[in-house]
Enzyme design. Structure first.
Site, PDB file in Angstrom:
ATOM      1  N   GLN A  82       0.824  -1.222   0.000  1.00  0.00           N
ATOM      2  CA  GLN A  82       0.000   0.000   0.000  1.00  0.00           C
ATOM      3  C   GLN A  82       0.854   1.268   0.000  1.00  0.00           C
ATOM      4  O   GLN A  82       0.323   2.357  -0.055  1.00  0.00           O
ATOM      5  CB  GLN A  82      -0.971  -0.003   1.187  1.00  0.00           C
ATOM      6  CG  GLN A  82      -0.337   0.108   2.552  1.00  0.00           C
ATOM      7  CD  GLN A  82       0.144  -1.224   3.099  1.00  0.00           C
ATOM      8  OE1 GLN A  82       0.353  -2.188   2.366  1.00  0.00           O
ATOM      9  NE2 GLN A  82       0.335  -1.301   4.404  1.00  0.00           N
ATOM     10  N   ARG A 111      -8.343   6.411  -2.798  1.00  0.00           N
ATOM     11  CA  ARG A 111      -7.540   6.559  -1.582  1.00  0.00           C
ATOM     12  C   ARG A 111      -6.849   7.915  -1.656  1.00  0.00           C
ATOM     13  O   ARG A 111      -6.644   8.461  -2.744  1.00  0.00           O
ATOM     14  CB  ARG A 111      -6.479   5.457  -1.515  1.00  0.00           C
ATOM     15  CG  ARG A 111      -5.700   5.445  -0.225  1.00  0.00           C
ATOM     16  CD  ARG A 111      -4.557   4.428  -0.216  1.00  0.00           C
ATOM     17  NE  ARG A 111      -3.844   4.491   1.051  1.00  0.00           N
ATOM     18  CZ  ARG A 111      -2.621   4.014   1.253  1.00  0.00           C
ATOM     19  NH1 ARG A 111      -1.971   3.413   0.268  1.00  0.00           N
ATOM     20  NH2 ARG A 111      -2.035   4.128   2.436  1.00  0.00           N
ATOM     21  N   HIS A 112      -6.467   8.444  -0.506  1.00  0.00           N
ATOM     22  CA  HIS A 112      -5.671   9.674  -0.489  1.00  0.00           C
ATOM     23  C   HIS A 112      -4.315   9.429  -1.168  1.00  0.00           C
ATOM     24  O   HIS A 112      -3.879   8.295  -1.315  1.00  0.00           O
ATOM     25  CB  HIS A 112      -5.455  10.154   0.953  1.00  0.00           C
ATOM     26  CG  HIS A 112      -4.809   9.120   1.823  1.00  0.00           C
ATOM     27  ND1 HIS A 112      -3.467   8.824   1.747  1.00  0.00           N
ATOM     28  CD2 HIS A 112      -5.326   8.278   2.749  1.00  0.00           C
ATOM     29  CE1 HIS A 112      -3.189   7.867   2.610  1.00  0.00           C
ATOM     30  NE2 HIS A 112      -4.295   7.505   3.228  1.00  0.00           N
ATOM     31  N   ARG A 115       1.632   9.894   1.457  1.00  0.00           N
ATOM     32  CA  ARG A 115       1.736  10.673   2.695  1.00  0.00           C
ATOM     33  C   ARG A 115       3.037  10.343   3.410  1.00  0.00           C
ATOM     34  O   ARG A 115       3.730   9.396   3.064  1.00  0.00           O
ATOM     35  CB  ARG A 115       0.562  10.320   3.619  1.00  0.00           C
ATOM     36  CG  ARG A 115       0.444   8.829   3.943  1.00  0.00           C
ATOM     37  CD  ARG A 115      -0.374   8.569   5.201  1.00  0.00           C
ATOM     38  NE  ARG A 115      -0.696   7.155   5.400  1.00  0.00           N
ATOM     39  CZ  ARG A 115       0.121   6.244   5.904  1.00  0.00           C
ATOM     40  NH1 ARG A 115       1.376   6.560   6.240  1.00  0.00           N
ATOM     41  NH2 ARG A 115      -0.276   4.992   6.050  1.00  0.00           N
ATOM     42  N   THR A 118       2.685   7.378   9.376  1.00  0.00           N
ATOM     43  CA  THR A 118       1.809   7.761  10.483  1.00  0.00           C
ATOM     44  C   THR A 118       2.683   8.169  11.675  1.00  0.00           C
ATOM     45  O   THR A 118       3.881   7.855  11.719  1.00  0.00           O
ATOM     46  CB  THR A 118       0.914   6.587  10.897  1.00  0.00           C
ATOM     47  OG1 THR A 118       1.754   5.461  11.184  1.00  0.00           O
ATOM     48  CG2 THR A 118      -0.074   6.227   9.800  1.00  0.00           C
ATOM     49  N   ARG A 195      -5.670  14.489   5.465  1.00  0.00           N
ATOM     50  CA  ARG A 195      -5.023  14.088   4.203  1.00  0.00           C
ATOM     51  C   ARG A 195      -6.029  13.609   3.168  1.00  0.00           C
ATOM     52  O   ARG A 195      -5.774  13.686   1.968  1.00  0.00           O
ATOM     53  CB  ARG A 195      -3.962  13.007   4.463  1.00  0.00           C
ATOM     54  CG  ARG A 195      -4.484  11.685   5.001  1.00  0.00           C
ATOM     55  CD  ARG A 195      -3.377  10.638   5.027  1.00  0.00           C
ATOM     56  NE  ARG A 195      -3.761   9.390   5.641  1.00  0.00           N
ATOM     57  CZ  ARG A 195      -3.585   9.086   6.922  1.00  0.00           C
ATOM     58  NH1 ARG A 195      -3.077   9.980   7.750  1.00  0.00           N
ATOM     59  NH2 ARG A 195      -3.933   7.910   7.389  1.00  0.00           N
ATOM     60  N   HIS A 394      -9.627   5.700   2.666  1.00  0.00           N
ATOM     61  CA  HIS A 394      -8.323   5.117   3.040  1.00  0.00           C
ATOM     62  C   HIS A 394      -8.182   3.694   2.476  1.00  0.00           C
ATOM     63  O   HIS A 394      -9.159   3.103   2.036  1.00  0.00           O
ATOM     64  CB  HIS A 394      -8.223   5.001   4.559  1.00  0.00           C
ATOM     65  CG  HIS A 394      -8.304   6.291   5.305  1.00  0.00           C
ATOM     66  ND1 HIS A 394      -7.209   7.057   5.590  1.00  0.00           N
ATOM     67  CD2 HIS A 394      -9.361   6.928   5.849  1.00  0.00           C
ATOM     68  CE1 HIS A 394      -7.572   8.123   6.287  1.00  0.00           C
ATOM     69  NE2 HIS A 394      -8.883   8.080   6.456  1.00  0.00           N
ATOM     70  N   ASP A 395      -6.992   3.149   2.613  1.00  0.00           N
ATOM     71  CA  ASP A 395      -6.731   1.802   2.068  1.00  0.00           C
ATOM     72  C   ASP A 395      -7.528   0.693   2.765  1.00  0.00           C
ATOM     73  O   ASP A 395      -8.103  -0.174   2.095  1.00  0.00           O
ATOM     74  CB  ASP A 395      -5.233   1.474   2.087  1.00  0.00           C
ATOM     75  CG  ASP A 395      -4.591   1.649   3.452  1.00  0.00           C
ATOM     76  OD1 ASP A 395      -5.208   2.254   4.355  1.00  0.00           O
ATOM     77  OD2 ASP A 395      -3.446   1.193   3.634  1.00  0.00           O
TER      78      ASP A 395
END
Ligand SMILES: *[C@@H]1O[C@H](CO)[C@@H](O)[C@H](O)[C@H]1NC(C)=O
Ligand SMILES: *[C@@H]1O[C@H](CO)[C@@H](O)[C@H](O)[C@H]1NC(C)=O
Ligand SMILES: *[C@@H]1O[C@H](CO)[C@@H](O)[C@H](O)[C@H]1NC(C)=O
Ligand SMILES: *[C@@H]1O[C@H](CO)[C@@H](O)[C@H](O)[C@H]1NC(C)=O
Ligand SMILES: *[C@@H]1O[C@H](CO)[C@@H](O)[C@H](O)[C@H]1NC(C)=O
Ligand SMILES: *[C@@H]1O[C@H](CO)[C@@H](O)[C@H](O)[C@H]1NC(C)=O
Length: 500
Positions: A82, A111-112, A115, A118, A195, A394-395
């Site tokens: 991912q 998906r965004h 990034r 986290t 995001r 999101h994923d």
């Protein structure tokens, strides 16, 4: 593009005036000659930039393209799970709109973009680097860069590269559905995390730029998209079909650790030889298995931290085979976390599946899972009868939604002990399904020679065969058969099991 390129060459705020201050005519002539030379140079450079096959990032050579996504180091960059930047998955069926067909409906679920790690991961990566640099005396060969490598990655937010991925996605969507997008805009929703919202905004920018440049498009006050609904994310108490955190038995129970256990078994197999090699080249580092994987993670994360997507030197520390193993490690996480490998995987995507049914059949949403009825019963926040929809998430959520829709069902389980490649698993891998800026297109179309509407599903440009509803050679099912195949979602998707 050329203007931007020129600004780059000249530097902002530099003006080359032809008339004015130097009164000396010769001086002016001299300046004029140089100005013409400069224009020629700029034009040449601009042309060269155009020839770099649609790579639009304002004249800077980048690894990302509008049409096919990330195109550098593809033998490894398509194996980062991912954390792969979006790329067109190699097609078995042509992704083009089939001849004789007209699209009547398109929903993108995205998906965004790429990034930073986290927050918890960024701390762990930094600590791993500090540990290596504090304990290793000499760095040589491929490891030499580690001597002065400085950990500068942030946390949670889109990178510049990730923003550009979303701009590119908006351009691509505009171009694919030009028959619609020239006249109308998609109804847009985003899950509430920064995001994701920013990704939706960057998508609208790409769409808007493409439309503004299209002389045949309808321009005017409602010609450009906006994010219509933002649904907040919270662990409990907020219904959000673009966020999965509502299934209490999953969140609080043992099902959420199934993927961790499977990953641990596989890590013990594939990561040990890698750790051994790293530790022999980095005497004193004493990396653990977990830290070994962190060092691998630093390849994709440093790559997408570069505005152009330049491959990070971390990537060279590992072989192609090891990237396949790493990709599989991430695939296990998705499959056993939010897909059929988890008893509560498909269940968590049911809300969106039922919303998609509503949109495709033009009927109110019938769902008692994660939909918010206040939103979905109101045509302002959930209009029916539109031709274009765009949702951002999101994923993990997309993984659960694909499963709730029966996509990739019947793939079989993924063993914990050896790699199964996506092409041998119905096209399922974390990189092929949910890379950064991943996108699914759900399409309806009318086609000459066919009665009624047909449905196609493309995941990152790969047309799914849709065998579950009798997909033809182009991956098309009738709308009726497609909806019929969604029995799991229509029947409530075992939502009650979330509260046992
Ligand atoms: C990484 O850790 C070091 C040492 O704790 C700290 O000084 C530095 O600010 C951290 N860097 C980042 C980007 O978090
Ligand atoms: C992406 O969107 C954000 C928020 O609107 C904006 O600040 C940023 O400039 C955009 N990025 C690009 C590449 O356009
Ligand atoms: C549903 O949406 C409404 C309108 O945005 C909001 O006020 C409410 O808190 C939401 N309820 C749930 C359970 O998510
Ligand atoms: C689940 O766990 C959260 C956080 O620990 C807690 O606040 C919540 O009450 C729990 N829910 C149930 C139904 O046990
Ligand atoms: C939120 O979801 C729960 C569970 O399906 C449902 O009981 C509740 O009515 C929903 N709330 C709203 C505002 O739709
Ligand atoms: C997946 O396939 C099985 C076996 O055909 C079926 O029972 C199940 O409902 C399917 N799951 C979904 C989400 O469609």
């Amino acid at each position: 593009m050329i203007t931007a390129f020129r600004r780059r060459l000249l530097g902002d705020g530099h003006t080359y005036s032809l008339i004015g201050s130097p009164q000396d005519v010769e001086d002016q002539l001299w300046r004029r000659k140089h100005y013409i030379l400069l224009i020629m140079l700029v034009a040449l450079a601009g042309l060269a930039a155009v020839f770099v096959s649609g790579r639009r990032s304002y004249g800077i050579e980048t690894c990302d393209t509008v049409a096919h996504g990330f195109q550098c180091g593809t033998t490894i960059s398509q194996y980062w799970g991912q954390y792969s930047p979006y790329f067109s998955v190699p097609p078995e069926i042509s992704p083009d709109i089939p001849e004789g067909c007209t699209v009547t409906f398109a929903q993108i679920l995205s998906r965004h973009g790429a990034r930073d790690p986290t927050a918890s991961k960024t701390e762990a990566y930094n600590a791993t680097i500090q540990k290596i640099q504090a304990n290793v005396r000499k760095f040589s060969g491929k490891y030499a860069f580690l001597a002065d490598y400085e950990y500068t990655l942030g946390a949670d937010q889109l990178t510049t590269f990730g923003q550009q991925e979303m701009v590119n996605s908006g351009i691509k969507f505009y171009e694919r559905y030009r028959d619609q997008t020239r006249d109308i805009v998609p109804f847009m929703r985003s899950s509430g995390e920064d995001r994701v919202v920013e990704s939706a905004l960057n998508f609208t920018q790409g769409f808007t730029d493409a439309k503004a440049a299209d002389s045949q498009a309808k321009h005017g006050s409602k010609a450009y998209p906006t994010v219509d609904v933002i649904i907040p994310e919270a662990d409990y108490g907020i219904n959000n079909t673009l966020n999965h955190d509502l299934c209490t038995a999953f969140e609080n129970g043992t099902d959420s650790s199934i993927a961790d256990d499977v990953q641990e078994t596989w890590t013990n197999i594939f990561a040990k030889p890698i750790r051994k090699r790293l530790n022999s080249h980095l005497p004193g580092a004493h990396l653990t298995l977990q830290e070994t994987i962190y060092v691998m993670d630093l390849c994709p994360f440093n790559t997408v931290a570069s505005p152009t997507g330049e491959l990070s030197p971390f990537c060279n520390l590992f072989t192609e085979e090891e990237w396949h193993q790493y990709n599989y490690y991430e695939t296990l996480d998705k499959w056993y976390g939010y897909s059929y490998g988890n008893p509560l995987g498909p269940t968590q995507g049911v809300g969106f599946a039922n919303e998609l049914i509503a949109r495709m059949t033009d009927k109110p949403v019938h769902d008692e899972t994660s939909t918010n009825h206040t939103l979905d019963d109101d045509p302002k926040t959930f209009p029916l009868g539109r031709q274009l929809y765009a949702d951002f998430s999101h994923d993990n959520d997309m993984t659960a939604i694909f499963a709730a829709l029966g996509l990739y069902n019947g793939t079989g389980q993924f063993p914990k002990t050896e790699v199964v490649e996506a092409r041998d698993a119905n096209g399922y891998s974390a990189a092929w399904t949910v890379p950064f800026a991943a996108r699914a297109y759900f399409e309806k179309m009318t086609c000459s020679g066919h009665k009624g509407e047909l449905v196609r599903v493309l995941i990152n440009d790969r047309v799914l065969p849709l065998t579950q509803c009798g997909g033809d050679g182009l991956g098309r099912c009738t709308l009726a058969k497609f909806i019929e195949s969604l029995g799991f979602a229509k029947a409530g998707g075992d939502w009650d099991k979330c509260f046992l």
